[in-house]
Design a protein around this motif. Structure first.
Motif, PDB file in Angstrom:
ATOM      1  N   GLU A  20       0.855  -1.282  -0.086  1.00  0.00           N
ATOM      2  CA  GLU A  20      -0.006   0.008  -0.233  1.00  0.00           C
ATOM      3  C   GLU A  20       0.829   1.355  -0.227  1.00  0.00           C
ATOM      4  O   GLU A  20       0.597   2.229  -0.815  1.00  0.00           O
ATOM      5  CB  GLU A  20      -0.824   0.229   1.245  1.00  0.00           C
ATOM      6  CG  GLU A  20      -2.037   1.151   1.247  1.00  0.00           C
ATOM      7  CD  GLU A  20      -2.867   1.213   2.440  1.00  0.00           C
ATOM      8  OE1 GLU A  20      -3.644   1.972   2.572  1.00  0.00           O
ATOM      9  OE2 GLU A  20      -2.377   0.223   3.312  1.00  0.00           O
ATOM     10  N   HIS A  60       2.581   1.663  -3.451  1.00  0.00           N
ATOM     11  CA  HIS A  60       1.762   2.178  -4.297  1.00  0.00           C
ATOM     12  C   HIS A  60       1.558   3.776  -4.398  1.00  0.00           C
ATOM     13  O   HIS A  60       1.211   4.350  -5.213  1.00  0.00           O
ATOM     14  CB  HIS A  60       0.414   1.301  -4.477  1.00  0.00           C
ATOM     15  CG  HIS A  60       0.710  -0.177  -4.985  1.00  0.00           C
ATOM     16  ND1 HIS A  60      -0.136  -1.050  -4.496  1.00  0.00           N
ATOM     17  CD2 HIS A  60       1.767  -0.800  -5.687  1.00  0.00           C
ATOM     18  CE1 HIS A  60       0.393  -2.314  -5.246  1.00  0.00           C
ATOM     19  NE2 HIS A  60       1.498  -1.955  -5.815  1.00  0.00           N
ATOM     20  N   ALA A  61       1.332   3.981  -2.765  1.00  0.00           N
ATOM     21  CA  ALA A  61       1.070   5.489  -2.809  1.00  0.00           C
ATOM     22  C   ALA A  61       2.462   6.455  -3.299  1.00  0.00           C
ATOM     23  O   ALA A  61       2.381   7.451  -3.715  1.00  0.00           O
ATOM     24  CB  ALA A  61       0.931   5.727  -1.400  1.00  0.00           C
ATOM     25  N   ALA A  71       2.553   9.308  -6.100  1.00  0.00           N
ATOM     26  CA  ALA A  71       3.130  10.582  -5.705  1.00  0.00           C
ATOM     27  C   ALA A  71       4.140  10.886  -6.737  1.00  0.00           C
ATOM     28  O   ALA A  71       4.093  12.036  -7.292  1.00  0.00           O
ATOM     29  CB  ALA A  71       3.614  10.394  -4.382  1.00  0.00           C
ATOM     30  N   LEU A 129       2.909  13.074  -1.842  1.00  0.00           N
ATOM     31  CA  LEU A 129       2.491  11.930  -1.230  1.00  0.00           C
ATOM     32  C   LEU A 129       1.547  12.102   0.120  1.00  0.00           C
ATOM     33  O   LEU A 129       0.604  11.270   0.422  1.00  0.00           O
ATOM     34  CB  LEU A 129       3.463  11.131  -0.513  1.00  0.00           C
ATOM     35  CG  LEU A 129       3.648   9.800   0.256  1.00  0.00           C
ATOM     36  CD1 LEU A 129       2.913   8.752  -0.364  1.00  0.00           C
ATOM     37  CD2 LEU A 129       4.860   9.387   0.783  1.00  0.00           C
ATOM     38  N   LEU A 189      -2.249  11.482   0.145  1.00  0.00           N
ATOM     39  CA  LEU A 189      -2.423  10.268  -0.223  1.00  0.00           C
ATOM     40  C   LEU A 189      -2.352   9.212   1.021  1.00  0.00           C
ATOM     41  O   LEU A 189      -2.917   8.031   0.718  1.00  0.00           O
ATOM     42  CB  LEU A 189      -1.541   9.507  -1.152  1.00  0.00           C
ATOM     43  CG  LEU A 189      -1.594  10.473  -2.709  1.00  0.00           C
ATOM     44  CD1 LEU A 189      -0.354   9.667  -3.674  1.00  0.00           C
ATOM     45  CD2 LEU A 189      -2.740  10.522  -3.336  1.00  0.00           C
ATOM     46  N   LEU A 190      -1.763   9.599   2.066  1.00  0.00           N
ATOM     47  CA  LEU A 190      -1.564   8.461   3.121  1.00  0.00           C
ATOM     48  C   LEU A 190      -2.873   8.776   4.236  1.00  0.00           C
ATOM     49  O   LEU A 190      -3.365   9.806   4.215  1.00  0.00           O
ATOM     50  CB  LEU A 190      -0.356   9.072   3.937  1.00  0.00           C
ATOM     51  CG  LEU A 190       0.752   8.927   3.047  1.00  0.00           C
ATOM     52  CD1 LEU A 190       2.157   9.121   3.920  1.00  0.00           C
ATOM     53  CD2 LEU A 190       0.905   7.588   2.560  1.00  0.00           C
TER      54      LEU A 190
END
Length: 246
Positions: free
Chosen positions: A136, A139-140, A144, A242, A245-246
């Motif tokens: 996960e 992929h993030a 990014a 990034l 996206l977290l």
């Protein structure tokens, strides 16, 4: 509490965009971490930052207290760890100044304290390490890089060597035969310890130079510094893309 931590490697002893709130000294059952944990906000997200080699970059890779570093981050509630590391490029795609998000690792280190599971144990514990990095989080990080328009390689095998010396050409040739794309000195036991603690962990590797025998002439610190300057600017852009996206 910071649920996200960034471990900075060579070239990243501080985060220029981090709005610092406080610094925290943490004592652990495994000795002292590389330095105080810096808490703050990075592009709108609360994060913790820890320089792997110490604030003044004085701790060589074979003497980093990896157990203390990871235990300290877990102790303060960190759940996701973004590890930034300088590496050498072995295979053709791993060009200097490029960002790589590796998906596999091979451990060539020795004598490092590499597990929390030792001493007076009630049972033997084995952790699954089939996928050494969090899918996960990887992929993030890849998303990014793409969103920020950063040239990157989205997979590769990181070979972790003992250091602090650089490798010989024959050693790099062996690593290439083993399937390594990158060579670095801090990938293990850091990734394994993170897995033992249940942390979501992934590496952003910055290629600082061609590995021994893959470039022309000697590896110079001037060359390494120039490539890291370029790569770390891309790391900052990647982190900015990034965080949401977290």
């Amino acid at each position: 509490m910071s649920a996200i931590a960034i471990i900075g490697g060579t070239g990243l002893t501080r985060l220029g965009s981090l709005e610092i709130a406080r610094r925290e000294v943490i004592h652990t059952p495994y000795g002292e971490p590389s330095g105080p944990v810096t808490h703050g906000h990075l592009f709108g997200r609360e994060v913790a930052f820890l320089p792997r080699h110490g604030p003044g970059h004085t701790i060589p890779p074979h003497q980093v207290n990896y157990r203390a570093n990871l235990w300290a981050l877990h102790h303060i509630g960190v759940e996701q760890v973004i590890a930034v590391a300088a590496v050498g490029g072995i295979t053709e795609r791993m060009k200097p100044a490029c960002l790589v998000i590796p998906d596999q690792i091979i451990d060539y280190t020795w004598s490092r304290a590499h597990t929390f599971y030792e001493g007076s144990l009630k049972q033997v514990t084995h952790v699954d390490f089939t996928e050494p990095y969090s899918l996960e989080l990887r992929h993030a990080m890849i998303a990014a890089c793409a969103a920020a328009g950063i040239g990157h390689v989205d997979r590769g095998t990181y070979g972790a060597t003992q250091g602090p010396r650089l490798e010989s050409t024959a050693e790099i040739d062996r690593m290439a035969r083993d399937g390594c794309d990158l060579v670095g000195m801090t990938g293990m036991p850091e990734a394994g310890l993170a897995r033992e603690l249940g942390l979501s962990y992934a590496t952003c590797a910055v290629v600082a130079n061609w590995a021994a025998g893959r470039g022309t002439g000697e590896i110079t610190m001037e060359e390494v510094g120039q490539n890291l300057d370029i790569g770390m600017r891309d790391v900052a852009r990647m982190l900015e893309a990034l965080m949401p996206l977290l």
